[in-house]
Design a protein around this motif. Structure first.
Motif, mmCIF file in Angstrom:
data_model
loop_
_atom_site.group_PDB
_atom_site.id
_atom_site.type_symbol
_atom_site.label_atom_id
_atom_site.label_comp_id
_atom_site.label_asym_id
_atom_site.label_seq_id
_atom_site.Cartn_x
_atom_site.Cartn_y
_atom_site.Cartn_z
ATOM 1 N N ASP A 157 0.827 -1.210 0.000
ATOM 2 C CA ASP A 157 0.000 0.000 0.000
ATOM 3 C C ASP A 157 0.861 1.259 0.000
ATOM 4 O O ASP A 157 0.349 2.365 -0.167
ATOM 5 N N GLN A 158 2.173 1.063 0.186
ATOM 6 C CA GLN A 158 3.096 2.191 0.173
ATOM 7 C C GLN A 158 3.435 2.576 -1.273
ATOM 8 O O GLN A 158 3.118 1.870 -2.213
ATOM 9 N N ALA A 159 4.074 3.701 -1.423
ATOM 10 C CA ALA A 159 4.438 4.206 -2.750
ATOM 11 C C ALA A 159 5.702 3.512 -3.248
ATOM 12 O O ALA A 159 6.798 4.095 -3.270
ATOM 13 N N LEU A 160 5.568 2.249 -3.652
ATOM 14 C CA LEU A 160 6.691 1.483 -4.175
ATOM 15 C C LEU A 160 6.630 1.450 -5.703
ATOM 16 O O LEU A 160 5.550 1.295 -6.287
ATOM 17 N N LYS A 161 7.774 1.567 -6.346
ATOM 18 C CA LYS A 161 7.808 1.537 -7.805
ATOM 19 C C LYS A 161 7.435 0.168 -8.350
ATOM 20 O O LYS A 161 6.892 0.059 -9.447
ATOM 21 N N THR A 162 7.752 -0.879 -7.592
ATOM 22 C CA THR A 162 7.516 -2.246 -8.069
ATOM 23 C C THR A 162 6.259 -2.875 -7.458
ATOM 24 O O THR A 162 6.096 -4.087 -7.535
ATOM 25 N N LYS A 163 5.368 -2.063 -6.888
ATOM 26 C CA LYS A 163 4.227 -2.642 -6.172
ATOM 27 C C LYS A 163 3.292 -3.427 -7.100
ATOM 28 O O LYS A 163 2.738 -4.464 -6.700
ATOM 29 N N ASN A 164 3.104 -2.955 -8.352
ATOM 30 C CA ASN A 164 2.215 -3.671 -9.274
ATOM 31 C C ASN A 164 2.790 -5.029 -9.655
ATOM 32 O O ASN A 164 2.056 -6.032 -9.763
ATOM 33 N N ILE A 165 4.108 -5.077 -9.852
ATOM 34 C CA ILE A 165 4.763 -6.353 -10.171
ATOM 35 C C ILE A 165 4.668 -7.301 -8.979
ATOM 36 O O ILE A 165 4.373 -8.494 -9.141
ATOM 37 N N LEU A 166 4.900 -6.781 -7.776
ATOM 38 C CA LEU A 166 4.838 -7.613 -6.578
ATOM 39 C C LEU A 166 3.421 -8.121 -6.337
ATOM 40 O O LEU A 166 3.232 -9.269 -5.919
ATOM 41 N N ARG A 167 2.419 -7.301 -6.597
ATOM 42 C CA ARG A 167 1.033 -7.745 -6.452
ATOM 43 C C ARG A 167 0.728 -8.894 -7.398
ATOM 44 O O ARG A 167 0.077 -9.869 -7.023
ATOM 45 N N THR A 168 1.218 -8.781 -8.625
ATOM 46 C CA THR A 168 1.003 -9.846 -9.612
ATOM 47 C C THR A 168 1.671 -11.139 -9.185
ATOM 48 O O THR A 168 1.082 -12.228 -9.280
ATOM 49 N N ILE A 169 2.906 -11.029 -8.700
ATOM 50 C CA ILE A 169 3.647 -12.217 -8.269
ATOM 51 C C ILE A 169 2.937 -12.895 -7.096
ATOM 52 O O ILE A 169 2.814 -14.129 -7.047
ATOM 53 N N LEU A 170 2.448 -12.111 -6.140
ATOM 54 C CA LEU A 170 1.789 -12.675 -4.963
ATOM 55 C C LEU A 170 0.425 -13.265 -5.296
ATOM 56 O O LEU A 170 -0.028 -14.197 -4.627
ATOM 57 N N TYR A 171 -0.241 -12.732 -6.310
ATOM 58 C CA TYR A 171 -1.552 -13.268 -6.683
ATOM 59 C C TYR A 171 -1.442 -14.473 -7.612
ATOM 60 O O TYR A 171 -2.379 -15.270 -7.718
ATOM 61 N N LEU A 172 -0.309 -14.633 -8.270
ATOM 62 C CA LEU A 172 -0.126 -15.689 -9.263
ATOM 63 C C LEU A 172 -0.417 -17.097 -8.737
ATOM 64 O O LEU A 172 -1.017 -17.907 -9.456
ATOM 65 N N PRO A 173 -0.009 -17.468 -7.506
ATOM 66 C CA PRO A 173 -0.305 -18.829 -7.029
ATOM 67 C C PRO A 173 -1.790 -19.187 -7.037
ATOM 68 O O PRO A 173 -2.140 -20.355 -7.226
ATOM 69 N N ASN A 174 -2.665 -18.193 -6.871
ATOM 70 C CA ASN A 174 -4.094 -18.480 -6.872
ATOM 71 C C ASN A 174 -4.612 -18.795 -8.264
ATOM 72 O O ASN A 174 -5.677 -19.401 -8.401
ATOM 73 N N VAL A 175 -3.875 -18.393 -9.292
ATOM 74 C CA VAL A 175 -4.289 -18.643 -10.672
ATOM 75 C C VAL A 175 -3.917 -20.056 -11.106
ATOM 76 O O VAL A 175 -4.597 -20.669 -11.938
ATOM 77 N N ILE A 176 -2.857 -20.609 -10.530
ATOM 78 C CA ILE A 176 -2.382 -21.946 -10.899
ATOM 79 C C ILE A 176 -3.380 -22.994 -10.396
ATOM 80 O O ILE A 176 -3.749 -22.979 -9.223
ATOM 81 N N PRO A 177 -3.836 -23.914 -11.245
ATOM 82 C CA PRO A 177 -4.722 -24.999 -10.778
ATOM 83 C C PRO A 177 -4.071 -25.773 -9.641
ATOM 84 O O PRO A 177 -2.878 -26.093 -9.710
ATOM 85 N N ILE A 178 -4.839 -26.062 -8.609
ATOM 86 C CA ILE A 178 -4.258 -26.638 -7.397
ATOM 87 C C ILE A 178 -3.668 -28.022 -7.647
ATOM 88 O O ILE A 178 -2.671 -28.400 -7.025
ATOM 89 N N VAL A 179 -4.247 -28.790 -8.575
ATOM 90 C CA VAL A 179 -3.693 -30.117 -8.864
ATOM 91 C C VAL A 179 -2.327 -29.983 -9.524
ATOM 92 O O VAL A 179 -1.385 -30.713 -9.198
ATOM 93 N N VAL A 180 -2.205 -29.024 -10.447
ATOM 94 C CA VAL A 180 -0.899 -28.760 -11.083
ATOM 95 C C VAL A 180 0.110 -28.305 -10.032
ATOM 96 O O VAL A 180 1.251 -28.772 -9.996
ATOM 97 N N ALA A 181 -0.334 -27.393 -9.160
ATOM 98 C CA ALA A 181 0.548 -26.903 -8.100
ATOM 99 C C ALA A 181 0.977 -28.040 -7.177
ATOM 100 O O ALA A 181 2.130 -28.087 -6.723
ATOM 101 N N ALA A 182 0.060 -28.967 -6.890
ATOM 102 C CA ALA A 182 0.382 -30.089 -6.003
ATOM 103 C C ALA A 182 1.482 -30.966 -6.593
ATOM 104 O O ALA A 182 2.408 -31.382 -5.883
ATOM 105 N N PHE A 183 1.409 -31.238 -7.897
ATOM 106 C CA PHE A 183 2.443 -32.065 -8.524
ATOM 107 C C PHE A 183 3.785 -31.336 -8.578
ATOM 108 O O PHE A 183 4.837 -31.966 -8.427
ATOM 109 N N VAL A 184 3.768 -30.016 -8.764
ATOM 110 C CA VAL A 184 5.011 -29.247 -8.733
ATOM 111 C C VAL A 184 5.620 -29.276 -7.339
ATOM 112 O O VAL A 184 6.833 -29.463 -7.165
ATOM 113 N N TRP A 185 4.770 -29.099 -6.326
ATOM 114 C CA TRP A 185 5.261 -29.135 -4.948
ATOM 115 C C TRP A 185 5.772 -30.531 -4.575
ATOM 116 O O TRP A 185 6.705 -30.641 -3.770
ATOM 117 N N ARG A 186 5.164 -31.566 -5.117
ATOM 118 C CA ARG A 186 5.680 -32.925 -4.859
ATOM 119 C C ARG A 186 7.109 -33.054 -5.369
ATOM 120 O O ARG A 186 7.943 -33.707 -4.733
#
Length: 297
Positions: A97-126
């Motif tokens: 929420d602060q005035a960071l130059k990279t905040k939009n990129i960081l928001r995208t990176i942090l939200y990305l795991p929710n976009v990945i199908p959980i079954v695909v994520a499970a096999f990657v984590w395995r």
């Protein structure tokens, strides 16, 4: 008379607009719940005839030690995910929420795991958490003179915290977005007034920011609880409920009852219990959250 006709017309118009969604909700939500409740008092196996057996399924379920373990495990996982996602999500939201130059990129990176199908994520984590060749153990081995082998998903002592960690990783994004939206609604004049009064950052957060984002906290608690209590796909794809049933949540247990043991009525009784547990926990937390909102606003 014209007034009464106008009210009647608006009333009929309202019924016309809510009728389709009401029919859909009744057909696909309320009716299955009522059917589940009814069949849970029978010995139905999904096909053929059945007989009414009363509370026998419920008595047998609560005498089943493995069901009790799955029930307690599900509650523990649900509460843990709700707590961790809210604490970590709020922390990231405050930073971004602060005035960071990279905040939009960081928001995208942090939200990305929710976009990945959980079954695909499970096999990657395995692959990442593999005992012998996993990237996680190789990474920790670089900081030690000896090779480190942590049984992340192969030991009953590690598998539940690992599942909670992965679920939290996946849910941080949506929770963070809700908190970011709530933080946008905090009046700046209140924060400036607190600064003038000499309040520290911690006091400004506790006395100004936190009360103002209370509705967002309620929403995120519900998100965390809903995803934690009904968790099925991640532990099933990651470990199949193992090792030795250590990660067998209530949803996996119900699946085994209904579709692997063909004890459909038994599984329906278990699912009705899970619904009641989720309802009680959700209502409790909503009540506490609403009380907090009334006290601080």
């Amino acid at each position: 008379m014209k007034f009464m006709n106008g009210n009647r017309k608006r009333y009929l118009t309202g019924i016309f607009f809510i009728a389709p969604i009401s029919i859909i909700i009744f057909t696909f939500l309320l009716l299955p719940i009522l059917q589940t409740m009814y069949y849970s008092f029978t010995d139905w196996r999904g096909v053929g005839e059945y007989s009414f057996i009363g509370l026998k399924n419920y008595i047998n379920i609560f005498n089943d030690s493995s069901f009790k373990y799955s029930l307690l495990l599900t509650i523990y996982v649900g509460l843990s995910i709700a707590f961790l996602t809210n604490v970590i999500g709020l922390t990231f939201a405050l930073v971004l929420d602060q005035a960071l130059k990279t905040k939009n990129i960081l928001r995208t990176i942090l939200y990305l795991p929710n976009v990945i199908p959980i079954v695909v994520a499970a096999f990657v984590w395995r692959y990442i958490l593999d005992y012998n060749n996993g990237l996680a153990n190789k990474f920790f081995s670089t900081f030690s003179s000896e090779s480190i082998h942590i049984p992340w998903i192969d030991s009953p002592d590690y598998v539940v915290p690992t599942i909670i960690m992965i679920s939290t990783w996946q849910m941080i994004g949506p929770v963070m977005i809700v908190y970011l939206a709530a933080l946008q609604g905090v009046p700046l004049d209140l924060i400036e007034a607190a600064k003038i009064d000499g309040a520290s950052k911690v006091k400004r957060f506790l006395n100004v920011t936190l009360p103002m984002i209370a509705p967002g906290i309620t929403v995120n608690i519900l998100i965390g609880l809903a995803n934690g209590i009904r968790i099925f796909d991640l532990p099933y794809a990651l470990t199949g409920g193992g090792p030795a049933g250590a990660s067998e949540t209530l949803a996996i247990k119900i699946y085994r009852y209904a579709f692997q043991s063909t004890e459909l009525s038994y599984g329906m009784a278990a699912s009705f219990i899970m619904t009641l547990v989720a309802l009680v926990i959700t209502l409790l937390f909503v009540s506490l959250s609403r009380r907090y909102e009334r006290n601080v606003m």
